[in-house]
Design an enzyme around this catalytic site. Structure first.
Site, PDB file in Angstrom:
ATOM      1  N   ARG A   1       1.064  -6.496  12.746  1.00 58.34           N
ATOM      2  CA  ARG A   1       0.459  -5.886  13.934  1.00 58.34           C
ATOM      3  C   ARG A   1       0.330  -6.903  15.066  1.00 58.34           C
ATOM      4  O   ARG A   1       0.389  -6.538  16.247  1.00 58.34           O
ATOM      5  CB  ARG A   1      -0.891  -5.262  13.587  1.00 58.34           C
ATOM      6  CG  ARG A   1      -0.728  -4.054  12.670  1.00 58.34           C
ATOM      7  CD  ARG A   1      -1.950  -3.166  12.617  1.00 58.34           C
ATOM      8  NE  ARG A   1      -1.659  -1.946  11.859  1.00 58.34           N
ATOM      9  CZ  ARG A   1      -2.402  -0.861  11.857  1.00 58.34           C
ATOM     10  NH1 ARG A   1      -3.513  -0.821  12.580  1.00 58.34           N
ATOM     11  NH2 ARG A   1      -2.057   0.203  11.147  1.00 58.34           N
TER      12      ARG A   1
ATOM     13  N   ARG B   1       0.842  -1.194   0.000  1.00 65.69           N
ATOM     14  CA  ARG B   1       0.000   0.000   0.000  1.00 65.69           C
ATOM     15  C   ARG B   1       0.876   1.243   0.000  1.00 65.69           C
ATOM     16  O   ARG B   1       1.869   1.313   0.740  1.00 65.69           O
ATOM     17  CB  ARG B   1      -0.931   0.017   1.211  1.00 65.69           C
ATOM     18  CG  ARG B   1      -1.905  -1.160   1.216  1.00 65.69           C
ATOM     19  CD  ARG B   1      -2.847  -1.144   2.384  1.00 65.69           C
ATOM     20  NE  ARG B   1      -3.648  -2.367   2.411  1.00 65.69           N
ATOM     21  CZ  ARG B   1      -4.514  -2.690   3.365  1.00 65.69           C
ATOM     22  NH1 ARG B   1      -4.711  -1.857   4.371  1.00 65.69           N
ATOM     23  NH2 ARG B   1      -5.197  -3.821   3.308  1.00 65.69           N
TER      24      ARG B   1
ATOM     25  N   ARG C   1       2.319   1.198  10.207  1.00 65.05           N
ATOM     26  CA  ARG C   1       1.813   1.620   8.902  1.00 65.05           C
ATOM     27  C   ARG C   1       2.955   1.514   7.887  1.00 65.05           C
ATOM     28  O   ARG C   1       3.772   2.417   7.750  1.00 65.05           O
ATOM     29  CB  ARG C   1       1.275   3.053   8.982  1.00 65.05           C
ATOM     30  CG  ARG C   1       0.338   3.428   7.844  1.00 65.05           C
ATOM     31  CD  ARG C   1      -0.180   4.849   8.035  1.00 65.05           C
ATOM     32  NE  ARG C   1      -1.003   4.983   9.214  1.00 65.05           N
ATOM     33  CZ  ARG C   1      -2.314   4.773   9.242  1.00 65.05           C
ATOM     34  NH1 ARG C   1      -2.960   4.421   8.140  1.00 65.05           N
ATOM     35  NH2 ARG C   1      -3.004   4.927  10.352  1.00 65.05           N
TER      36      ARG C   1
ATOM     37  N   GLU D   1      -6.300  -1.004  15.718  1.00 70.63           N
ATOM     38  CA  GLU D   1      -6.894  -1.985  14.811  1.00 70.63           C
ATOM     39  C   GLU D   1      -5.893  -3.072  14.423  1.00 70.63           C
ATOM     40  O   GLU D   1      -4.749  -2.792  14.083  1.00 70.63           O
ATOM     41  CB  GLU D   1      -7.389  -1.293  13.539  1.00 70.63           C
ATOM     42  CG  GLU D   1      -7.987  -2.256  12.516  1.00 70.63           C
ATOM     43  CD  GLU D   1      -8.096  -1.659  11.129  1.00 70.63           C
ATOM     44  OE1 GLU D   1      -8.169  -2.437  10.168  1.00 70.63           O
ATOM     45  OE2 GLU D   1      -8.090  -0.414  11.012  1.00 70.63           O
TER      46      GLU D   1
ATOM     47  N   SER E   1     -10.104  -6.252  10.425  1.00 74.50           N
ATOM     48  CA  SER E   1     -11.335  -5.623   9.969  1.00 74.50           C
ATOM     49  C   SER E   1     -12.124  -6.673   9.208  1.00 74.50           C
ATOM     50  O   SER E   1     -11.616  -7.254   8.241  1.00 74.50           O
ATOM     51  CB  SER E   1     -11.010  -4.428   9.066  1.00 74.50           C
ATOM     52  OG  SER E   1     -12.155  -3.676   8.774  1.00 74.50           O
TER      53      SER E   1
END
Length: 440
Positions: free
Chosen positions: A395, A266, A281, A353, A356
């Site tokens: 994560r 990403r 991130r 988070e 999801s």
């Protein structure tokens, strides 16, 4: 994509549904309604002209048989042909493309039980599991632990690739690999998902099908030949249910439950200044992704099931977490309803988070033409698609490091991971990259 009958039969309801997501979505919906009305108006005019041309053709033929003057009728026919040619030049394929291009930017319709609200402050906590650990020292963040042990190298990664990359070494690299293998084994052996190894490069049609294109192109890495690195395994896995790949699915094949561990890529466009330290991130990260393809009447139950599968990962690892129902303004573009799982990070002193899980209804299925047939005589119907992180491996590594850290900077290896790490009980810190077990 939306059912065109909905926006035509209830345009005000269509716009109101999109307005729940914000003013931009409402504006996009209004633009789609206007484009469709214009396009259908042109079609109606074209049909009326064709009908009149047919009438004139019959009248001219009959007039000639009777020896009548048909010049005025022929002039009218010529005028209609000129008007038709002009209309086609103005509209035609370009008008159709403009309509569908705009429709592609309108997000999914939210489920009725999704709470209203513009941002994450309006998300609703569903439950919490596990108590945050108590420390008799000030807990450190993962990057402090990793750099102190020499097992996490951000400077070296930056020299190789720029910011938002990391090199993991020794026991931490092994722990990240162990986490991915543990999650795959759990979902395949206990949760009934079929493990898949999928391409990391896909065509634009696959990203359009799941909703990343055209709206989120800036978040993707595109190759020189027009393919894209996947932002998540959701893209190839969900497209495996499309008619182009599998044909029309028989109901006996549903639900399809697929899982894959892949690297994800990403660009993190728009995230300048956010989580610049550490691994939270990154431009490249590993993630275990679950995808379910179901009959419409089963998707709500499947959503709860999928979320529980992700929760089980955190529970087996002994990580405190909470489940949150996202509000309208925080729900992703392709999702009708989303649960986030947020894991406790002691170094930050907050929940972040880690998974999801979304029910997309038939939104993606319409974009990629994914259908099933309930019986031999039944008409094909669109499936429902769901996706969920099961979970983000990087994560999870962060969460293990911070929740299992010791005063000397070492990290106790969770019991669930020890079989994947040769029985290793502790990594880093004073114990070094290899050590003996300790209490949490």
């Amino acid at each position: 994509m939306h059912d065109l009958r909905w926006l035509r039969e209830d345009p005000e309801g269509f716009v109101a549904a999109m307005a729940r997501r914000g003013t931009d979505s409402a504006a996009a919906a209004r633009a789609v309604v206007a484009l469709d009305a214009t396009r259908r108006g042109r079609i109606a005019e074209e049909q009326a002209r064709q009908t009149r041309r047919n009438e004139i053709s019959r009248a001219v033929a009959e007039g000639r048989r009777r020896g009548e003057d048909t010049a005025s009728l022929e002039a009218e026919a010529q005028s209609l042909r000129a008007a038709e040619a002009e209309a086609k030049a103005q509209a035609g394929a370009e008008e159709m493309a403009a309509f569908f291009d705009r429709l592609d930017t309108v997000p999914n319709r939210l489920d009725a039980d999704v709470p209203d609200g513009p941002d994450e402050a309006f998300n609703v906590e569903v439950h919490r599991r596990g108590a945050p650990p108590a420390f008799d020292f000030t807990p450190r963040q993962h990057f402090e632990l990793g750099e102190a042990s020499g097992l996490m190298d951000f400077a070296g990664a930056a020299a190789l690739s720029g910011s938002r990359f990391v090199v993991l070494k020794g026991a931490l690299a092994r722990m990240q690999r162990a986490l991915g293998q543990f999650m795959l084994d759990l979902h395949a052996a206990e949760h009934g998902y079929t493990e898949c190894a999928v391409p990391l490069l896909v065509g634009s049609f696959a990203l359009r099908g799941t909703g990343q294109l055209p709206k989120f192109k800036e978040d993707l890495f595109e190759t020189t030949d027009g393919r894209f690195l996947i932002p998540t395994a959701e893209v190839p896995l969900t497209n495996l249910g499309s008619e182009e790949v599998t044909g029309i699915l028989p109901a006996s094949k549903l639900p399809m439950r697929l899982v894959a561990l892949t690297e994800c890529f990403r660009s993190e466009a728009g995230s300048a200044g956010k989580d610049t330290r550490g691994m939270l991130r990154q431009h490249q990260f590993p993630k275990v992704e679950m995808v379910s393809i179901t009959r419409p009447e089963d998707s709500a139950e499947e959503h709860e099931r999928m979320t529980r599968c992700a929760e089980t990962v955190l529970e087996r690892l002994g990580l405190p977490y909470r489940r949150v129902l996202l509000c309208a303004g925080d729900t992703g573009f392709a999702s009708a309803k989303t649960y986030d799982l947020e894991v406790w990070l002691p170094g930050q002193g907050k929940y972040r988070e880690i998974s999801s899980c979304s029910n997309c209804g038939d939104f993606q299925a319409r974009r990629m033409n994914a259908r099933f047939r309930a019986g031999a005589a039944a008409r094909p119907a669109f499936v429902h698609t769901l996706n969920g992180s099961g979970v983000a491996v990087g994560r999870a590594l962060i969460a293990v490091m911070e929740n299992y850290q010791q005063a000397d900077g070492s990290i106790t290896v969770p019991e669930a991971l020890r079989p994947y790490m040769g029985g290793l009980g502790r990594v880093g810190g004073a114990a070094g990259p290899v050590g003996v077990g300790s209490s949490r």
